[in-house]
Design an enzyme around this catalytic site. Structure first.
Site, PDB file in Angstrom:
ATOM      1  N   ALA A  49       1.084  -1.059   0.604  1.00  0.00           N
ATOM      2  CA  ALA A  49      -0.055  -0.146  -0.324  1.00  0.00           C
ATOM      3  C   ALA A  49       1.103   1.226  -0.144  1.00  0.00           C
ATOM      4  O   ALA A  49       0.565   2.506  -0.861  1.00  0.00           O
ATOM      5  CB  ALA A  49      -0.985   0.262   1.570  1.00  0.00           C
ATOM      6  N   ASP A 238      -3.753  -3.105   3.923  1.00  0.00           N
ATOM      7  CA  ASP A 238      -3.550  -2.093   2.862  1.00  0.00           C
ATOM      8  C   ASP A 238      -5.315  -0.883   2.915  1.00  0.00           C
ATOM      9  O   ASP A 238      -5.185   0.213   2.394  1.00  0.00           O
ATOM     10  CB  ASP A 238      -4.838  -2.829   1.547  1.00  0.00           C
ATOM     11  CG  ASP A 238      -3.417  -4.018   1.034  1.00  0.00           C
ATOM     12  OD1 ASP A 238      -3.065  -4.907   1.920  1.00  0.00           O
ATOM     13  OD2 ASP A 238      -2.554  -3.218   0.180  1.00  0.00           O
ATOM     14  N   LYS A 249      -3.878  -8.773   2.676  1.00  0.00           N
ATOM     15  CA  LYS A 249      -3.600  -9.676   1.799  1.00  0.00           C
ATOM     16  C   LYS A 249      -4.393 -10.924   2.766  1.00  0.00           C
ATOM     17  O   LYS A 249      -4.157 -11.092   3.273  1.00  0.00           O
ATOM     18  CB  LYS A 249      -1.960  -9.923   1.859  1.00  0.00           C
ATOM     19  CG  LYS A 249      -1.328 -11.031   0.460  1.00  0.00           C
ATOM     20  CD  LYS A 249      -2.150 -11.322  -0.596  1.00  0.00           C
ATOM     21  CE  LYS A 249      -2.320  -9.604  -0.970  1.00  0.00           C
ATOM     22  NZ  LYS A 249      -2.278  -9.370  -2.831  1.00  0.00           N
TER      23      LYS A 249
END
Ligand code: MRU
Length: 348
Positions: A49, A238, A249
């Protein structure tokens, strides 16, 4: 490691260490315009990110340069540039740092600026976002290291390291800081199917710095925790919703559930730019679905029968109640997350 995102010496392009081919080969990919920047983001030449955010910031500068080469009159360049930024902002949907960076750049675009002034402003801003990110990770590391005890084995999922940021890392920044403080720690890097960020990138980063790391298959987590081989989990994020639900993830949610079951503290490390206070809960976070080829093939070898469909969701969302703390550059946030995120991140 900070040279994986760099400006070319001629000042005309952005060079990215190609994360698709690490650790086997260290080669750079050149982003010269919006098309190549979007390609690098979508194929994961660069990923993670904060690194996506930094790349997007330089991507705005490249877009401005590109427009300067083609558009003649003012109305034309403004419309063309806006369209390029729209496309850049949509390159990957889950990591909010991409949108954050492009919106920061748009915010600095004032109607009186000519294209040359805007291009210079955006390059200066991209450089600032780039260097700030390293400082932010170091601050996060200093706070987060206090959550790690001497002798701990820390599990991490995916790569939230130097490669996923401008340098030092978020989750790996916490691990690095604890290691630099002299704590004798070990790391378990989950391999992270299908792109193998853990096996390829986390193991590469930690091994070259002498931080003890062992790669484990994603499906070994329950056994490893049952055997008492994991004392802490630290992962990146993220996008973090206003209530603390954290997208990371695919597979992270499962690790968090197992950590809860086995009484292992589960931490998320992420900068303020990863918080999305306009999204109330994890339900509102868009989950990227990537090409089936990442699942059906390992390298060029097909491993599933032709025609059988596969799932390739790139992220999942860990509910806030499974998170022991969220490490940020402003301190470690704890429950109740709604109140503490609003106060510390939202300034309310
Ligand atoms: O698809 P990726 O490799 O971009 O996903 C990356 C992650 O999920 C990371 O854990 C996250 O971006 C945090 S990076 C500091």
């Amino acid at each position: 490691m900070t040279d994986h995102i760099q400006l070319a010496t001629d000042g005309k392009s952005l060079l990215l260490l190609d994360q698709r081919i690490l650790p086997g080969r260290e080669e750079y990919f050149a982003c010269t315009d919006t098309e190549t920047t979007i390609y690098a983001l979508q194929t994961m030449v660069v990923r993670g990110a904060p690194a996506i955010g930094v790349t997007a910031a330089y991507g705005c500068w490249l877009a401005a340069r590109e427009v300067a080469q083609h558009a003649a009159d003012t109305a034309q360049w403004k419309n063309k540039l806006t369209a390029l930024l729209d496309r850049l902002e949509a390159a990957r949907p889950t990591a909010v740092n991409l949108r954050w960076a492009v919106r920061l750049m748009r915010g600095a675009w004032n109607a009186q600026m000519d294209l040359a002034a805007l291009t210079d402003t955006w390059l200066a801003m991209a450089k600032e976002i780039h260097s700030q990110d390293i400082a932010i990770n170091k601050a996060m590391g200093a706070y987060g290291a206090a959550c790690i005890d001497d002798g701990d084995t820390v599990m991490t999922h995916c790569n939230a390291g130097a490669l996923a940021t401008a340098g030092y890392g978020t989750a790996l920044g916490v691990i690095r800081a604890a290691f630099e403080q002299g704590k004798k720690i070990k790391v378990i890097a989950n391999e992270t199917r299908p792109f193998l960020q853990g096996a390829r990138l986390t193991a590469y980063e930690l091994a070259r710095e002498g931080i003890p790391v062992t790669v484990a298959c994603d499906n070994a987590t329950a056994l490893l925790m049952k055997r008492g081989l994991v004392q802490k989990v630290v992962v990146g994020a993220d996008r973090i919703a206003a209530n603390g639900d954290a997208a990371n993830k695919i597979g992270t949610f499962g690790v968090a559930l197992l950590a809860k079951h086995f009484g292992v503290p589960f931490y998320v490390a992420a900068p303020s730019s990863t918080f999305d206070l306009n999204t109330a809960t994890g339900e509102g976070i868009p989950i990227e679905e990537r090409t089936p080829l990442e699942v059906t093939h390992v390298g060029t070898t097909q491993i599933t029968p032709t025609g059988v469909p596969v799932y390739n969701f790139a992220f999942d969302v860990t509910p806030a109640q499974l998170i022991a703390g969220i490490v940020t550059e402003k301190g470690v946030l704890r429950a109740p997350y709604v109140e503490n995120i609003a106060k510390i991140i939202g300034g309310k």
